[in-house]
Design a protein around this motif. Structure first.
Motif, PDB file in Angstrom:
ATOM      1  N   HIS A  15      55.257   2.501  45.000  1.00 39.49           N
ATOM      2  CA  HIS A  15      55.531   1.068  45.324  1.00 39.49           C
ATOM      3  C   HIS A  15      56.626   0.722  44.187  1.00 39.49           C
ATOM      4  O   HIS A  15      57.505   0.073  44.715  1.00 39.49           O
ATOM      5  N   LEU A  16      56.799   1.615  43.018  1.00 38.17           N
ATOM      6  CA  LEU A  16      57.832   1.549  41.963  1.00 38.17           C
ATOM      7  C   LEU A  16      59.123   1.956  42.509  1.00 38.17           C
ATOM      8  O   LEU A  16      60.139   1.434  42.664  1.00 38.17           O
ATOM      9  N   VAL A  17      59.024   3.113  43.396  1.00 36.00           N
ATOM     10  CA  VAL A  17      60.125   3.885  43.902  1.00 36.00           C
ATOM     11  C   VAL A  17      60.841   2.715  44.795  1.00 36.00           C
ATOM     12  O   VAL A  17      62.128   2.735  45.046  1.00 36.00           O
ATOM     13  N   GLY A  44      59.008  13.337  38.758  1.00 35.58           N
ATOM     14  CA  GLY A  44      57.556  13.496  39.329  1.00 35.58           C
ATOM     15  C   GLY A  44      57.208  14.904  39.753  1.00 35.58           C
ATOM     16  O   GLY A  44      58.133  15.580  39.830  1.00 35.58           O
ATOM     17  N   TRP A  45      55.990  15.174  39.861  1.00 38.38           N
ATOM     18  CA  TRP A  45      55.549  16.346  40.325  1.00 38.38           C
ATOM     19  C   TRP A  45      55.924  16.745  41.790  1.00 38.38           C
ATOM     20  O   TRP A  45      56.678  15.801  42.545  1.00 38.38           O
ATOM     21  N   THR A  46      56.137  17.931  42.219  1.00 36.51           N
ATOM     22  CA  THR A  46      56.310  18.450  43.499  1.00 36.51           C
ATOM     23  C   THR A  46      55.561  17.700  44.336  1.00 36.51           C
ATOM     24  O   THR A  46      54.458  17.565  44.201  1.00 36.51           O
ATOM     25  N   GLY A  47      56.254  17.474  45.526  1.00 36.71           N
ATOM     26  CA  GLY A  47      55.631  16.848  46.920  1.00 36.71           C
ATOM     27  C   GLY A  47      55.243  15.199  46.628  1.00 36.71           C
ATOM     28  O   GLY A  47      54.728  14.971  47.560  1.00 36.71           O
ATOM     29  N   THR A  48      56.018  14.822  45.642  1.00 35.27           N
ATOM     30  CA  THR A  48      55.586  13.241  45.559  1.00 35.27           C
ATOM     31  C   THR A  48      56.606  12.335  46.264  1.00 35.27           C
ATOM     32  O   THR A  48      56.623  11.284  46.424  1.00 35.27           O
ATOM     33  N   ASN A 150      61.271  17.694  37.862  1.00 39.01           N
ATOM     34  CA  ASN A 150      59.891  17.622  37.612  1.00 39.01           C
ATOM     35  C   ASN A 150      59.512  17.355  36.170  1.00 39.01           C
ATOM     36  O   ASN A 150      58.491  16.768  35.996  1.00 39.01           O
ATOM     37  N   ALA A 151      60.804  17.345  35.223  1.00 38.87           N
ATOM     38  CA  ALA A 151      60.635  16.887  33.885  1.00 38.87           C
ATOM     39  C   ALA A 151      60.028  15.372  33.695  1.00 38.87           C
ATOM     40  O   ALA A 151      60.312  14.679  34.564  1.00 38.87           O
ATOM     41  N   GLY A 152      59.101  15.340  32.863  1.00 36.83           N
ATOM     42  CA  GLY A 152      58.531  13.896  32.806  1.00 36.83           C
ATOM     43  C   GLY A 152      57.422  13.535  33.380  1.00 36.83           C
ATOM     44  O   GLY A 152      56.559  12.637  33.324  1.00 36.83           O
ATOM     45  N   ALA A 153      56.946  14.567  34.409  1.00 34.83           N
ATOM     46  CA  ALA A 153      55.925  14.300  35.378  1.00 34.83           C
ATOM     47  C   ALA A 153      54.558  14.077  34.441  1.00 34.83           C
ATOM     48  O   ALA A 153      53.589  13.432  35.117  1.00 34.83           O
ATOM     49  N   GLU A 154      54.372  14.788  33.501  1.00 29.67           N
ATOM     50  CA  GLU A 154      53.219  14.857  32.612  1.00 29.67           C
ATOM     51  C   GLU A 154      52.937  13.377  32.129  1.00 29.67           C
ATOM     52  O   GLU A 154      51.945  12.887  32.115  1.00 29.67           O
ATOM     53  N   LYS A 155      54.115  12.832  31.764  1.00 33.58           N
ATOM     54  CA  LYS A 155      54.207  11.537  31.039  1.00 33.58           C
ATOM     55  C   LYS A 155      53.841  10.472  32.035  1.00 33.58           C
ATOM     56  O   LYS A 155      52.871   9.533  31.784  1.00 33.58           O
ATOM     57  N   PRO A 210      59.962   6.814  38.307  1.00 31.13           N
ATOM     58  CA  PRO A 210      58.801   7.612  38.253  1.00 31.13           C
ATOM     59  C   PRO A 210      58.109   7.650  39.741  1.00 31.13           C
ATOM     60  O   PRO A 210      57.877   6.664  40.239  1.00 31.13           O
ATOM     61  N   PHE A 211      57.948   9.016  40.052  1.00 29.62           N
ATOM     62  CA  PHE A 211      57.078   9.208  41.391  1.00 29.62           C
ATOM     63  C   PHE A 211      55.801   9.461  40.781  1.00 29.62           C
ATOM     64  O   PHE A 211      55.557  10.598  40.121  1.00 29.62           O
ATOM     65  N   LEU A 212      54.727   8.553  41.017  1.00 28.48           N
ATOM     66  CA  LEU A 212      53.586   8.716  40.608  1.00 28.48           C
ATOM     67  C   LEU A 212      52.763   9.813  41.380  1.00 28.48           C
ATOM     68  O   LEU A 212      53.177  10.202  42.657  1.00 28.48           O
ATOM     69  N   PRO A 213      51.765  10.557  40.886  1.00 28.04           N
ATOM     70  CA  PRO A 213      51.109  11.506  41.420  1.00 28.04           C
ATOM     71  C   PRO A 213      50.097  10.907  42.847  1.00 28.04           C
ATOM     72  O   PRO A 213      49.667  10.081  42.739  1.00 28.04           O
TER      73      PRO A 213
END
Length: 274
Positions: A15-17, A44-48, A150-155, A210-213
Motif C-alpha cells: 500500500h505504501l509503494v 526490500g527483500w527479493t521478490g517483493t 535489498n539494503a534496509g530489508a531487515e529494518k 519500503p517494500f514490505l515482506p
C-alpha cells in the motif's frame, strides 16, 4: 492513470509503494518547474516487487517501456563488477548520464543491485541529482533516477513484525513509521552502495520507499495473476500448493515468504502444461 491502475491490479501487499510512487511520479511529471531530478530509492527483500514497479513506471512514461532508448538500466554486478576499476566506472557513469540527458532531458535511469555496488561509486552522479539549473549547459531537472536495493530489508521487516505482534494490520504502517529509520539503516550499511553516500547525506533522494515482506495471501494473489496472464483457468488447489511450497520466516511465526513472489513463475511450469 495507467500507473495507478497497473499498481492496483498487479502489485500486492504494498500500500505504501502504490501511494508514494503514484504521487511522486505524477507530481514530478506535472511540475513544469522542477528544481531537481526525481530520485526514488526502492528497498526490500527479493521478490517483493521492486523491479516490477520500475518496469511499470517506465511503461507509464514511455511507449516502449523498458525497451525505450530513453530508459537506461545499470546492474551493479554486471556493469560495475571490479572494485579496482571504480575510477573508470565513475567516469563512464558520468559520461553515460551526461550523453543521454543531453539527447533526451526526460531520461530514466534505473540502478539495480545497489546493495552490491562498490561504496563511493554512486556518489559520482551527485552533481546530476543536485539543485543545479545547468551543468556544462545541460539541465538534469527532468530526469528520473530509480535505485533498487535489498539494503534496509531487515529494518522494514522489523517494523512490519512489530505491527503484526501488536495486533495491527500492515495497512496501518505509514511512511513516517519507516522512512527515517530506513534511510539511516541504508546510510550505515557497509555492504551497500549507499554506505555513507553524499546522496543521502545531502538529502538528494526524494523518497526511500519500503517494500514490505509478502505474506501467504499475497503469494496466492501472485500465483493467480500469473496463471491468468498465461491464459489458463485458475485452479485454487494448485494456487494453495504453490503457496505452501514457499518457505516462510521468522522461523516461529512463519508469516513472510522469504522469496516473495520470485519463484512463482518457475513453479507454475511444473503444475501447468503451457
Amino acid at each position: 492513470a495507467a500507473l495507478q491502475e497497473n499498481l492496483d491490479k498487479k502489485l500486492f501487499g504494498q500500500h505504501l509503494v502504490s501511494k508514494v510512487v503514484v504521487k511522486a511520479v505524477r507530481g514530478f511529471l506535472n511540475n513544469t518547474n522542477a528544481k531537481k531530478p526525481l530520485a526514488l530509492s526502492l528497498h526490500g527483500w527479493t521478490g517483493t516487487g521492486k523491479n516490477f514497479v520500475s518496469k511499470i513506471v517506465a511503461e507509464s512514461i514511455y511507449k516502449k517501456g523498458l525497451q525505450s532508448k530513453y530508459v537506461h538500466q545499470f546492474v551493479a554486478t554486471l556493469h560495475f563488477p571490479h572494485a579496482h576499476s571504480i575510477n573508470l566506472y565513475k567516469d563512464q557513469l558520468q559520461s553515460w548520464i551526461r550523453g543521454n540527458v543531453s539527447a533526451c532531458p526526460r531520461s530514466l535511469f534505473i540502478f539495480d543491485e545497489m546493495d552490491k555496488m562498490h561504496a563511493g561509486l554512486i556518489d559520482s552522479i551527485k552533481p546530476f541529482l543536485d539543485y543545479y539549473e545547468l551543468l556544462d549547459g545541460v539541465s538534469y531537472r527532468q530526469a528520473i533516477f530509480i535505485f533498487l536495493s535489498n539494503a534496509g530489508a531487515e529494518k522494514i521487516t522489523e517494523v512490519a513484525l512489530d505491527f503484526w505482534r501488536n495486533g495491527r494490520t500492515r495497512e496501518d504502517i505509514q511512511l513516517t513509521d519507516i522512512q527515517n529509520a530506513l534511510s539511516v539503516s541504508v546510510f550505515n550499511n557497509k555492504n551497500s552502495g549507499f554506505w555513507h553516500s553524499t546522496l543521502i547525506d545531502r538529502n538528494l533522494i526524494d523518497y526511500f520507499i519500503p517494500f514490505l515482506p509478502l505474506e501467504y495471501k499475497h503469494v496466492k494473489m501472485c500465483v493467480r495473476v500469473e496463471i491468468e496472464s498465461r491464459g489458463c483457468t485458475v485452479d485454487e488447489d494448485i494456487v494453495s500448493r504453490i503457496a505452501d511450497e514457499m518457505t516462510y520466516f521468522p522461523r516461529e511465526e512463519r508469516i513472510y515468504s522469504d522469496k516473495g513472489c520470485k519463484t512463482v513463475d518457475a513453479k507454475l511450469d511444473y503444475y501447468y502444461d503451457f
